[in-house]
Motif scaffolding. Sequence first.
Motif, short mmCIF file in Angstrom:
data_model
loop_
_atom_site.label_atom_id
_atom_site.label_comp_id
_atom_site.label_asym_id
_atom_site.label_seq_id
_atom_site.Cartn_x
_atom_site.Cartn_y
_atom_site.Cartn_z
N GLN A 43 0.83 -1.20 0.00
CA GLN A 43 0.00 0.00 0.00
C GLN A 43 0.87 1.26 0.00
N GLY A 47 0.79 1.75 -3.81
CA GLY A 47 -0.62 2.15 -3.83
C GLY A 47 -1.56 0.99 -4.07
N ALA A 52 -2.48 4.52 -0.48
CA ALA A 52 -2.29 5.86 -1.01
C ALA A 52 -1.06 5.97 -1.90
N LYS A 56 2.00 9.98 -1.54
CA LYS A 56 1.02 10.40 -0.54
C LYS A 56 1.51 10.07 0.87
#
Length: 154
Positions: A43, A47, A52, A56
């Motif tokens: 993640q 992403g 995100a 991010k």
Amino acid sequence: MTDTTAPRPYVPAFTSIYSVFDPIALPLLRLTLGVILVPHGCQKLFGWFGGAGFEKFIEIFDKIGWHPAAFWVALVALTECVGGLMLAFGFFTRFAAAAVFIFMLNAMWFTSAKGFFWGGGGMEYSLLIGMVALVFLIKGGGRFSIDHAVGREL
């Protein structure tokens, strides 16, 4: 030879079931820990799984005061992703477990202000993951691991 100090089960019929599953209990826990960690790292890095992504997370880490944010995001994401794979396969198990344990100590400290329960952003999840990592830091990868297969471990 039987262990005479072990308590007798309340339901003796379960003894054979426990005996069958005893050799795979810790490897299953190690595999599960690794499989839980890998998507969290993905993640942050890529992403994936609704995450995100790296850029991010750099913003998020920067806002919470982790500087340099890109370094910390990479370290955390690689600890989860690579460390999770290492745990799942039992490769350099104690090293990976130490990294995850240290990471979870920090996560517990960071989330403790929000209380205990995970649903409120608390430390419950970090505590559980950290304690499972501590078990493998102490016990190593065990019989069903790459460490055992090569005959070496840290």
